[in-house]
Write a protein that holds these residues in place. Structure first.
Motif, PDB file in Angstrom:
ATOM      1  N   LYS A  40      57.406  26.091  25.507  1.00 48.27           N
ATOM      2  CA  LYS A  40      56.501  26.923  24.716  1.00 48.27           C
ATOM      3  C   LYS A  40      55.726  27.911  25.576  1.00 48.27           C
ATOM      4  N   ASP A  41      55.658  27.652  26.893  1.00 49.27           N
ATOM      5  CA  ASP A  41      54.934  28.545  27.795  1.00 49.27           C
ATOM      6  C   ASP A  41      55.822  29.622  28.404  1.00 49.27           C
ATOM      7  N   SER A  42      57.076  29.692  28.015  1.00 49.66           N
ATOM      8  CA  SER A  42      58.010  30.641  28.599  1.00 49.66           C
ATOM      9  C   SER A  42      57.589  32.082  28.302  1.00 49.66           C
ATOM     10  N   PRO A  43      57.699  32.981  29.293  1.00 46.28           N
ATOM     11  CA  PRO A  43      57.379  34.391  29.053  1.00 46.28           C
ATOM     12  C   PRO A  43      58.399  35.081  28.148  1.00 46.28           C
ATOM     13  N   GLU A  88      69.552  38.926  36.202  1.00 41.43           N
ATOM     14  CA  GLU A  88      68.339  38.116  36.343  1.00 41.43           C
ATOM     15  C   GLU A  88      67.474  38.297  35.106  1.00 41.43           C
ATOM     16  N   LEU A  89      67.189  37.188  34.429  1.00 36.31           N
ATOM     17  CA  LEU A  89      66.340  37.174  33.245  1.00 36.31           C
ATOM     18  C   LEU A  89      65.246  36.160  33.486  1.00 36.31           C
ATOM     19  N   LYS A  90      64.024  36.610  33.465  1.00 40.68           N
ATOM     20  CA  LYS A  90      62.885  35.759  33.807  1.00 40.68           C
ATOM     21  C   LYS A  90      62.910  34.463  32.998  1.00 40.68           C
ATOM     22  N   ASP A  91      62.734  33.346  33.707  1.00 39.40           N
ATOM     23  CA  ASP A  91      62.677  32.013  33.113  1.00 39.40           C
ATOM     24  C   ASP A  91      63.977  31.609  32.418  1.00 39.40           C
ATOM     25  N   ALA A  92      65.105  32.178  32.881  1.00 37.05           N
ATOM     26  CA  ALA A  92      66.386  31.817  32.267  1.00 37.05           C
ATOM     27  C   ALA A  92      67.532  31.878  33.261  1.00 37.05           C
ATOM     28  N   ILE A  93      67.729  33.018  33.901  1.00 40.18           N
ATOM     29  CA  ILE A  93      68.870  33.216  34.801  1.00 40.18           C
ATOM     30  C   ILE A  93      68.363  33.866  36.078  1.00 40.18           C
ATOM     31  N   ASP A  94      68.670  33.248  37.230  1.00 34.24           N
ATOM     32  CA  ASP A  94      68.134  33.685  38.514  1.00 34.24           C
ATOM     33  C   ASP A  94      69.187  34.424  39.334  1.00 34.24           C
ATOM     34  N   ASN A  95      69.358  35.703  39.058  1.00 30.91           N
ATOM     35  CA  ASN A  95      70.232  36.558  39.855  1.00 30.91           C
ATOM     36  C   ASN A  95      71.628  35.944  40.011  1.00 30.91           C
ATOM     37  N   CYS A  96      72.257  35.666  38.891  1.00 37.29           N
ATOM     38  CA  CYS A  96      73.561  35.008  38.863  1.00 37.29           C
ATOM     39  C   CYS A  96      74.665  36.059  38.730  1.00 37.29           C
ATOM     40  N   PRO A  97      75.809  35.869  39.406  1.00 36.83           N
ATOM     41  CA  PRO A  97      76.912  36.820  39.242  1.00 36.83           C
ATOM     42  C   PRO A  97      77.560  36.684  37.870  1.00 36.83           C
ATOM     43  N   GLU A  98      77.719  37.814  37.183  1.00 42.24           N
ATOM     44  CA  GLU A  98      78.372  37.854  35.885  1.00 42.24           C
ATOM     45  C   GLU A  98      79.402  38.980  35.901  1.00 42.24           C
ATOM     46  N   TYR A  99      80.161  39.111  34.805  1.00 42.93           N
ATOM     47  CA  TYR A  99      81.251  40.090  34.771  1.00 42.93           C
ATOM     48  C   TYR A  99      81.250  40.836  33.442  1.00 42.93           C
ATOM     49  N   LEU A 100      81.501  42.146  33.525  1.00 40.90           N
ATOM     50  CA  LEU A 100      81.649  42.926  32.308  1.00 40.90           C
ATOM     51  C   LEU A 100      82.850  42.425  31.520  1.00 40.90           C
ATOM     52  N   LEU A 101      82.632  42.158  30.235  1.00 43.04           N
ATOM     53  CA  LEU A 101      83.730  41.794  29.350  1.00 43.04           C
ATOM     54  C   LEU A 101      84.037  42.995  28.474  1.00 43.04           C
ATOM     55  N   HIS A 102      85.134  43.680  28.786  1.00 41.58           N
ATOM     56  CA  HIS A 102      85.562  44.845  28.012  1.00 41.58           C
ATOM     57  C   HIS A 102      86.175  44.335  26.716  1.00 41.58           C
ATOM     58  N   PHE A 103      85.466  44.493  25.613  1.00 44.81           N
ATOM     59  CA  PHE A 103      85.852  43.817  24.377  1.00 44.81           C
ATOM     60  C   PHE A 103      87.213  44.247  23.840  1.00 44.81           C
ATOM     61  N   PRO A 104      87.563  45.529  23.867  1.00 46.33           N
ATOM     62  CA  PRO A 104      88.914  45.886  23.399  1.00 46.33           C
ATOM     63  C   PRO A 104      90.011  45.179  24.183  1.00 46.33           C
ATOM     64  N   THR A 105      89.809  45.003  25.500  1.00 50.08           N
ATOM     65  CA  THR A 105      90.786  44.266  26.303  1.00 50.08           C
ATOM     66  C   THR A 105      90.832  42.813  25.868  1.00 50.08           C
ATOM     67  N   PHE A 106      89.662  42.206  25.641  1.00 49.98           N
ATOM     68  CA  PHE A 106      89.634  40.805  25.222  1.00 49.98           C
ATOM     69  C   PHE A 106      90.264  40.633  23.843  1.00 49.98           C
ATOM     70  N   GLU A 107      90.016  41.574  22.947  1.00 48.83           N
ATOM     71  CA  GLU A 107      90.588  41.473  21.592  1.00 48.83           C
ATOM     72  C   GLU A 107      92.116  41.490  21.643  1.00 48.83           C
ATOM     73  N   LYS A 108      92.684  42.368  22.480  1.00 48.70           N
ATOM     74  CA  LYS A 108      94.146  42.420  22.629  1.00 48.70           C
ATOM     75  C   LYS A 108      94.673  41.133  23.246  1.00 48.70           C
ATOM     76  N   LEU A 109      93.961  40.632  24.234  1.00 46.01           N
ATOM     77  CA  LEU A 109      94.380  39.402  24.899  1.00 46.01           C
ATOM     78  C   LEU A 109      94.314  38.226  23.926  1.00 46.01           C
ATOM     79  N   ALA A 110      93.241  38.152  23.135  1.00 46.42           N
ATOM     80  CA  ALA A 110      93.067  37.055  22.185  1.00 46.42           C
ATOM     81  C   ALA A 110      94.191  37.030  21.156  1.00 46.42           C
ATOM     82  N   LEU A 111      94.686  38.203  20.765  1.00 44.47           N
ATOM     83  CA  LEU A 111      95.753  38.267  19.774  1.00 44.47           C
ATOM     84  C   LEU A 111      97.028  37.602  20.299  1.00 44.47           C
TER      85      LEU A 111
END
Length: 325
Positions: free
Chosen positions: A58-61, A241-264
């Motif tokens: 409840k005290d999270s910013p 980095e998101l305060k009180d949640a994620i501390d400078n973590c490596p993430e990756y762009l998910l290009h949605f049109p590419t994912f949609e084709k792959l999912a099919l």
């Protein structure tokens, strides 16, 4: 915040190179523990995140942002999860959606996550939960690095798979994305759904291009890139980095049109995709969902959330695929 056709066209070219876009038969990559280089970094990050308890939360910013995200997930789950369902919570973390699954009346939940400590906390949260009306199984595994099929209950068929705020980690490589899709679809019934929430790569790239340097953000968010010249379809890393949640973590762009084709290729057909801001505009017109906004403490006494929290909420989109084959 309505998306225009210009937005969609920009989304198509926001990440370029590396693929011809042609549809091909699904490749079956050998799922090994060494698939990708940052899985251990992500696991260590989430293993290190402490379980602070309900009162401390409840005290999270970013309290209202967290509650807003939970409101979005509640709506998404209510649309696609039904009584008696068998569900897999893919990248389940600490089990933050257990109450949502209970309210949906599901029969059985499988929770899997790369962070072993998070799985222990999810199991404990389930064990201590009051009035759980469903059975649950939890285990730790790299959802995008190894096959999890043999760890599921024998003959287990899923009605629904949910992956919340985690699918973008699979875009470290095409191999990891395909392993993730195989894990998601192998036990999913035809007609079943795959739902989730992810960062909007179009929004992120647009903000990066408008920035002076390699980073952007506000008082609670920082997104930093190593370069801004090439936009490969897989492996485009940024630091989040998101305060009180994620501390400078490596993430990756998910290009949605590419994912949609792959999912099919894995039998998944897109059924629903909307930015969080648009979901808010639509669902807050629903009396039940509007009342839920206040019950979940999404908004403050003035009926709003801070400008910075609202800006971060606009970073995300929700989606649903239906398995057609």
């Amino acid at each position: 915040m309505k998306r225009t056709r210009d937005d969609e066209r920009d989304d198509e070219v926001a990440v370029t190179g590396g693929e011809d876009g042609a549809r091909r038969p699904a490749k079956h990559h050998k799922p090994t523990e060494g698939a990708g280089t940052n899985a251990h970094v992500v696991a260590q990050h989430y293993n290190a995140r402490p379980e602070v308890g309900r009162d401390r939360r409840k005290d999270s910013p970013i309290l209202h942002l967290k509650n807003f995200n939970n409101w979005i997930k509640s709506i998404l789950i209510s649309k696609y999860a039904h009584r008696g369902f068998h569900v897999m919570d893919f990248c389940c973390g600490k089990g933050g959606d257990l109450l949502k699954w209970s309210k949906a009346g599901i029969r059985h939940l499988v929770g899997v996550d790369i962070a072993a400590v998070s799985i222990e906390q999810a199991q404990e949260r389930y064990t201590q939960g009051r009035g759980n009306r469903f059975q649950a199984t939890f285990f730790a595994a790299d959802c995008f690095g190894v096959s999890i099929y043999d760890k599921l209950p024998p003959g287990h068929k899923l009605d629904l798979v949910s992956c919340q705020f985690a699918l973008h980690y699979s875009f470290e490589s095409e191999a990891k994305a395909r392993i993730g899709l195989e894990n998601i679809t192998k036990s999913l019934k035809t007609g079943g759904h795959f739902i989730g929430t992810i960062p909007n790569a179009y929004w992120i790239v647009k903000r990066l291009r408008a920035a002076d340097g390699l980073s952007f953000g506000n008082s609670i968010l920082t997104v930093a890139f190593d370069q801004r010249d090439d936009y490969p379809r897989f492996g485009h890393k940024y630091w989040f980095e998101l305060k009180d949640a994620i501390d400078n973590c490596p993430e990756y762009l998910l290009h949605f049109p590419t994912f949609e084709k792959l999912a099919l290729e894995y039998g998944l057909e897109l059924e629903y995709k909307k930015p969080f801001h648009e979901i808010f505009q639509e669902e807050s017109q629903n009396e039940q969902h509007r009342n839920l906004l206040y019950r979940m403490n999404v908004v403050n006494d003035e009926g709003t959330i801070s400008a910075d929290e609202w800006e971060v909420a606009g970073l995300y989109i929700a989606f649903a695929f239906r398995k057609v084959s």
